[in-house]
Design a protein around this motif. Sequence first.
Motif, mmCIF file in Angstrom:
data_model
loop_
_atom_site.group_PDB
_atom_site.id
_atom_site.type_symbol
_atom_site.label_atom_id
_atom_site.label_comp_id
_atom_site.label_asym_id
_atom_site.label_seq_id
_atom_site.Cartn_x
_atom_site.Cartn_y
_atom_site.Cartn_z
ATOM 1 N N TRP A 123 -59.804 -20.331 104.531
ATOM 2 C CA TRP A 123 -59.958 -19.451 103.381
ATOM 3 C C TRP A 123 -60.002 -20.223 102.074
ATOM 4 N N VAL A 124 -59.155 -21.234 101.920
ATOM 5 C CA VAL A 124 -59.055 -21.917 100.624
ATOM 6 C C VAL A 124 -60.323 -22.694 100.281
ATOM 7 N N GLY A 180 -70.870 -7.989 120.791
ATOM 8 C CA GLY A 180 -71.661 -8.715 119.812
ATOM 9 C C GLY A 180 -70.819 -9.044 118.591
ATOM 10 N N PRO A 181 -71.228 -10.030 117.818
ATOM 11 C CA PRO A 181 -70.479 -10.368 116.605
ATOM 12 C C PRO A 181 -70.700 -9.345 115.499
ATOM 13 N N LEU A 182 -69.679 -9.140 114.696
ATOM 14 C CA LEU A 182 -69.816 -8.286 113.529
ATOM 15 C C LEU A 182 -70.402 -9.083 112.376
ATOM 16 N N ASN A 183 -71.087 -8.374 111.466
ATOM 17 C CA ASN A 183 -71.533 -9.006 110.236
ATOM 18 C C ASN A 183 -71.194 -8.076 109.062
ATOM 19 N N GLU A 187 -65.326 3.404 106.931
ATOM 20 C CA GLU A 187 -65.516 4.854 106.836
ATOM 21 C C GLU A 187 -64.563 5.626 107.728
ATOM 22 N N ILE A 188 -64.228 5.067 108.895
ATOM 23 C CA ILE A 188 -63.324 5.790 109.795
ATOM 24 C C ILE A 188 -61.956 5.114 109.917
ATOM 25 N N TRP A 189 -61.705 4.109 109.073
ATOM 26 C CA TRP A 189 -60.372 3.489 109.046
ATOM 27 C C TRP A 189 -59.402 4.511 108.444
ATOM 28 N N PRO A 190 -58.386 4.907 109.182
ATOM 29 C CA PRO A 190 -57.474 5.956 108.683
ATOM 30 C C PRO A 190 -56.739 5.559 107.407
ATOM 31 N N TYR A 191 -56.661 4.254 107.130
ATOM 32 C CA TYR A 191 -55.862 3.790 106.003
ATOM 33 C C TYR A 191 -56.729 3.163 104.914
ATOM 34 N N ARG A 192 -57.980 3.614 104.839
ATOM 35 C CA ARG A 192 -58.858 3.088 103.793
ATOM 36 C C ARG A 192 -58.352 3.517 102.415
ATOM 37 N N TYR A 193 -58.742 2.792 101.436
ATOM 38 C CA TYR A 193 -58.314 3.057 100.069
ATOM 39 C C TYR A 193 -59.440 2.630 99.138
ATOM 40 N N GLU A 194 -59.304 2.907 97.884
ATOM 41 C CA GLU A 194 -60.338 2.528 96.935
ATOM 42 C C GLU A 194 -60.490 1.009 96.919
ATOM 43 N N GLY A 195 -61.688 0.542 97.270
ATOM 44 C CA GLY A 195 -61.939 -0.894 97.330
ATOM 45 C C GLY A 195 -61.726 -1.509 98.700
ATOM 46 N N SER A 196 -61.306 -0.710 99.692
ATOM 47 C CA SER A 196 -61.006 -1.290 101.009
ATOM 48 C C SER A 196 -62.254 -1.758 101.749
ATOM 49 N N GLU A 197 -63.411 -1.171 101.432
ATOM 50 C CA GLU A 197 -64.632 -1.646 102.093
ATOM 51 C C GLU A 197 -64.894 -3.110 101.743
ATOM 52 N N GLU A 198 -64.596 -3.489 100.511
ATOM 53 C CA GLU A 198 -64.773 -4.878 100.106
ATOM 54 C C GLU A 198 -63.786 -5.780 100.855
ATOM 55 N N TYR A 199 -62.578 -5.277 101.072
ATOM 56 C CA TYR A 199 -61.592 -6.014 101.868
ATOM 57 C C TYR A 199 -62.112 -6.251 103.286
ATOM 58 N N GLU A 242 -66.643 -11.585 106.649
ATOM 59 C CA GLU A 242 -67.337 -12.764 106.146
ATOM 60 C C GLU A 242 -66.562 -14.044 106.440
ATOM 61 N N GLN A 243 -65.246 -14.002 106.261
ATOM 62 C CA GLN A 243 -64.428 -15.198 106.426
ATOM 63 C C GLN A 243 -64.041 -15.470 107.882
ATOM 64 N N ASN A 244 -63.641 -14.407 108.593
ATOM 65 C CA ASN A 244 -63.058 -14.590 109.925
ATOM 66 C C ASN A 244 -63.903 -14.036 111.063
#
Length: 304
Positions: free
Chosen positions: A39-40, A159-162, A171-183, A189-191
Amino acid sequence: MDVLLELTQGDILQLHNFYAKFQDSAPQIWNFLHSVLKWVETNSNLIKIYALNGQWFPDGTFIAILKFNCYEIYMHTMEKSCKRLVFALKHTKVIKWDIDTVIYALHSDLQPHVIKTLRELEIPICFVQDNSLWLNSADDGVLNIKSESLRLGADFYLGPLNESHANVINEIWPYRYEGSEEYVRTIIEQNGGIGIFRSNTAKQDELVAWVLKNGVGMLGLLQTKNEYKKMGLASWAVKAMCKKMLSENYIPMCTIALSNEASQKTFIKSGFKLFAKCCYIGIGTESSIAFDSEYDCGLTQLNC
């Protein structure tokens, strides 16, 4: 000068090498530092690791501040008395205790020392959620993903995610929040991540289940679309991710709420065993922190 000083990339590499000796007793820390080194290189602002006076030696004491999922703290020490860790917590100004914070997967050996320190500092604790660390040391027989493919048939494949999958997952994550799509996008992207797709000749193949490797190097965000549940897709995804993690020199691990017996059964089928107890500590007000008590304990702050 603050008592906590940020570690350089070279310092983190040395700390990572130090914990290589403790992969049996602190595998979760090996995973975390293994992930941080990646990550760093590209997102150094998302994770900062600090040590007392910049010296993590001789006991591996560190405190990390994670900002890829709002404001979280991850810490550990091999010092049984936790004296250096407690001193750092008491005297640092680096940690922003005045904002909503989650202390992430704190090992049970550290829990009484940290909670006592927070109370002495009069820092408001809004929850302490008992949890558990699970580890997979299964052989290839248990992690046989080919047999899962044969059982489910040719319509389903791994298959791999992108990054384009972030919207569907969030969209179906029960714990989504404002900005969570970017998370979610950043984690992919990283992992990377593992998806299970269903072939569809009429349109684009459908993503129906998935699992990611989160920012601390554990399995996370395991999810199956409702219409595809009870088919064993989650177990297949978990096994595939475990094989991927092993190939990348990670130790497959996750956290599961002690009360979540259903998730425990899913992971036991994939070769996981209880390793240790841990907890999540919420600081702030309960109204502003939403806690996912599922196996992965994704912690999200609704106001971030």
